[in-house]
Design a protein around this motif. Structure first.
Motif, PDB file in Angstrom:
ATOM      1  N   SER A  58       0.848  -1.197   0.000  1.00 61.77           N
ATOM      2  CA  SER A  58       0.000   0.000   0.000  1.00 61.77           C
ATOM      3  C   SER A  58       0.880   1.242   0.000  1.00 61.77           C
ATOM      4  N   GLY A  59       0.239   2.378  -0.241  1.00 59.82           N
ATOM      5  CA  GLY A  59       0.943   3.647  -0.097  1.00 59.82           C
ATOM      6  C   GLY A  59       1.316   3.865   1.360  1.00 59.82           C
ATOM      7  N   THR A  60       0.423   3.433   2.237  1.00 55.59           N
ATOM      8  CA  THR A  60       0.673   3.533   3.679  1.00 55.59           C
ATOM      9  C   THR A  60       1.970   2.803   4.045  1.00 55.59           C
ATOM     10  N   THR A  84      -4.095  16.401   4.837  1.00 51.47           N
ATOM     11  CA  THR A  84      -3.632  15.203   4.135  1.00 51.47           C
ATOM     12  C   THR A  84      -4.335  13.982   4.708  1.00 51.47           C
ATOM     13  N   PHE A  85      -4.015  12.828   4.121  1.00 47.62           N
ATOM     14  CA  PHE A  85      -4.557  11.560   4.591  1.00 47.62           C
ATOM     15  C   PHE A  85      -3.770  11.121   5.832  1.00 47.62           C
ATOM     16  N   VAL A 130       3.034  16.942   0.383  1.00 49.45           N
ATOM     17  CA  VAL A 130       2.023  16.091  -0.256  1.00 49.45           C
ATOM     18  C   VAL A 130       1.560  16.858  -1.497  1.00 49.45           C
ATOM     19  N   ASP A 156       5.075  12.589  -0.191  1.00 49.75           N
ATOM     20  CA  ASP A 156       3.879  11.757  -0.319  1.00 49.75           C
ATOM     21  C   ASP A 156       3.302  12.105  -1.683  1.00 49.75           C
ATOM     22  N   ALA A 158       1.140  10.243  -3.442  1.00 51.85           N
ATOM     23  CA  ALA A 158       0.010   9.346  -3.702  1.00 51.85           C
ATOM     24  C   ALA A 158      -0.901   9.865  -4.817  1.00 51.85           C
ATOM     25  N   HIS A 159      -0.980  11.207  -4.978  1.00 49.68           N
ATOM     26  CA  HIS A 159      -1.861  11.772  -6.011  1.00 49.68           C
ATOM     27  C   HIS A 159      -1.110  12.096  -7.300  1.00 49.68           C
ATOM     28  N   SER A 180       0.708   5.524  -4.274  1.00 44.32           N
ATOM     29  CA  SER A 180      -0.388   4.638  -3.880  1.00 44.32           C
ATOM     30  C   SER A 180      -1.102   4.115  -5.118  1.00 44.32           C
ATOM     31  N   HIS A 182      -4.092   2.453  -4.572  1.00 42.18           N
ATOM     32  CA  HIS A 182      -5.426   2.190  -4.016  1.00 42.18           C
ATOM     33  C   HIS A 182      -6.471   2.414  -5.108  1.00 42.18           C
ATOM     34  N   LYS A 185      -7.053   5.832  -6.787  1.00 41.41           N
ATOM     35  CA  LYS A 185      -5.980   6.570  -7.448  1.00 41.41           C
ATOM     36  C   LYS A 185      -6.029   6.388  -8.976  1.00 41.41           C
ATOM     37  N   GLY A 192      -2.333  -1.172  -3.042  1.00 41.64           N
ATOM     38  CA  GLY A 192      -0.954  -1.293  -3.520  1.00 41.64           C
ATOM     39  C   GLY A 192      -0.239   0.033  -3.392  1.00 41.64           C
ATOM     40  N   TYR A 324     -10.572  15.299   3.482  1.00 38.65           N
ATOM     41  CA  TYR A 324      -9.666  15.623   4.585  1.00 38.65           C
ATOM     42  C   TYR A 324     -10.202  16.580   5.644  1.00 38.65           C
TER      43      TYR A 324
HETATM   44  C1  LIG Z   1      -4.230   7.308  -0.833  1.00 38.55           C
HETATM   45  C2  LIG Z   1      -3.271   8.098  -0.021  1.00 38.55           C
HETATM   46  C3  LIG Z   1      -2.333   7.505   0.842  1.00 38.55           C
HETATM   47  C4  LIG Z   1      -2.345   6.055   1.251  1.00 38.55           C
HETATM   48  O1  LIG Z   1      -2.355   5.159   0.277  1.00 38.55           O
HETATM   49  P1  LIG Z   1      -2.928   3.674   0.503  1.00 38.55           P
HETATM   50  O2  LIG Z   1      -2.396   2.990  -0.715  1.00 38.55           O
HETATM   51  O3  LIG Z   1      -4.417   3.762   0.535  1.00 38.55           O
HETATM   52  O4  LIG Z   1      -2.347   3.123   1.752  1.00 38.55           O
HETATM   53  C5  LIG Z   1      -1.395   8.319   1.467  1.00 38.55           C
HETATM   54  N1  LIG Z   1      -1.375   9.634   1.268  1.00 38.55           N
HETATM   55  C6  LIG Z   1      -2.279  10.250   0.473  1.00 38.55           C
HETATM   56  C7  LIG Z   1      -2.186  11.714   0.292  1.00 38.55           C
HETATM   57  C8  LIG Z   1      -3.264   9.502  -0.177  1.00 38.55           C
HETATM   58  O5  LIG Z   1      -4.167  10.127  -0.935  1.00 38.55           O
END
Ligand SMILES: *Cc1c(COP(=O)(O)O)cnc(C)c1O
Length: 379
Positions: A58-60, A84-85, A130, A156, A158-159, A180, A182, A185, A192, A324
């Motif tokens: 995951s992104g996490t 943020t997440f 982010v 980060d 993810a986006h 990420s 997910h 995304k 993932g 958020y």
């Molecule tokens: C989606 C997201 C994550 C986490 O990703 P996962 O793959 O869902 O664990 C982290 N940071 C941001 C900004 C995200 O949008």
């Protein structure tokens, strides 16, 4: 009007995903680091021009690996946006760090780079930009401040996969970056992620952490003759079945990104007049950025109007969502001393922001319905 609802997000195969999943299963290698994991890593390494990409579950988990690789210790401070997440922050809090929340810029909704300097203390270890909505943060300024003050930058992203800042890919600025995959995304494997490693000095330890603290990767490359426990670690490898699905998505990256660009531009153009007439703020993409077309949002003048518009769209079968809640005001954030007024822009934007349906299967007809419904919302 069409009576099937317009959903906010629908993950769909766009190319050969299902064929590749079958291929992975028939190959007999469905655990981690199989042929498709290698293909995805190679694709991203080549395309982004980075030394190493490790797929994660995951992104996490990519963020968790980041905090481990930076050897964050209890008492360390990490500067990150409140907008943020949770995973951006949890990764560091899990290692005992104290999050120091920065506010965001009112135009791009990204970490306000002018605040970084003032938040740095002798305990600060990292700044975590982010790239909200896939529009880059002001990386030159952040890196200049961080380098001068001896603090690391990790992204980060993810986006922001395939977005650029001044012609350079997002995710290639910090020592490390997290992606990420997910289902929400641009490119997905359901769940993932990936860790992008830009600092070559961190590659070997990253491989070890991801392989349960063993030197398994070096063993498979013939660099050591035994594989054994050498460090802390966990299991951050996704199954090759997921990597197969993801490879099918990433192979179609141009198709996906050009579709999302069309969707984004359609909303932006079609909503322009209505937005201006009602003092609604549309997204801002500075000229030195190429955005990754992750989402389409608008800022309504008030929380009340935002909630009314969500309800108005819902009545017409259209799902829109907010995004958020400020982390500094969350239950956890308050335990770290967060208070109302700490991040005024974040607090305001969190009340005003509305995201419209935006996904790889969204059609122009559906977008026309969304736009029409919004135009009927007069206030
Ligand atoms: C989606 C997201 C994550 C986490 O990703 P996962 O793959 O869902 O664990 C982290 N940071 C941001 C900004 C995200 O949008």
């Amino acid at each position: 009007m069409n009576d099937s609802p317009i959903r906010f997000n629908i993950p769909v195969p766009v190319g050969r995903e299902l064929e590749y999943v079958a291929e992975a299963i028939h190959s007999g290698h469905i655990s981690g680091d199989g042929p498709f994991t290698k293909k995805v890593a190679a694709l991203l390494e080549t395309k982004l021009g980075v030394p190493r990409v490790l797929l994660t579950t995951s992104g996490t988990h990519a963020l968790d690996m980041m905090a481990l690789l930076l050897e964050i210790q209890p008492g360390d401070e990490v500067i990150l946006p409140s907008f943020t997440f949770v995973s951006t922050v949890n990764a560091f809090v899990l290692r005992g760090a104290r999050p120091v929340f920065a506010d965001i810029r009112p135009d791009t909704l990204n970490l306000d780079e002018t605040q970084a300097e003032g938040l740095i203390t002798p305990r600060t270890r990292a700044i975590v930009p982010v790239h909200y909505a896939g529009v880059g943060c002001e990386m030159d300024s952040l890196l200049e401040t961080a380098n001068r003050r001896g603090v690391r930058v990790v992204e980060d992203n993810a986006h922001g996969l395939f977005g650029k800042y001044k012609g350079k890919y997002l995710g290639t600025f910090g020592a490390l970056a997290a992606q990420s995959f997910h289902e929400t995304k641009n490119f997905t494997s359901g769940e993932g992620g990936a860790l992008i490693i830009n600092d070559p000095a961190l590659v070997e330890r990253a491989e070890i952490l991801r392989e349960k603290g063993t030197n398994r990767s070096r063993f498979f490359r013939g660099q050591v003759d035994k594989y054994t426990w050498v460090d802390i670690g966990s299991s951050y490898l996704p199954s090759d079945i997921l990597a197969a699905f993801l490879y099918g998505q990433l192979e179609q990256r141009e198709k996906i990104q050009s579709h999302r660009k069309r969707l984004w531009e359609f909303y932006y153009t079609a909503l322009q007049d209505w937005a201006q007439a009602h003092e609604v703020q549309l997204p801002h993409v500075p000229a030195h950025m190429e955005q990754a077309y992750h989402m389409f949002y608008m800022l309504l003048p008030t929380l009340d109007l935002r909630q009314q518009l969500i309800a108005h769209l819902k009545e017409r079968g259209i799902l829109s969502v907010f995004h958020y809640l400020p982390l500094h005001l969350s239950e956890m954030g308050r335990r770290f001393g967060g208070r109302e007024g700490d991040c005024p822009v974040t607090e305001r934007v969190s009340d005003q922001l509305l995201r419209l349906p935006f996904h790889n299967a969204l059609t122009q007809e559906e977008q026309e319905q969304v736009v029409e419904a919004i135009r009927e919302f007069d206030f």
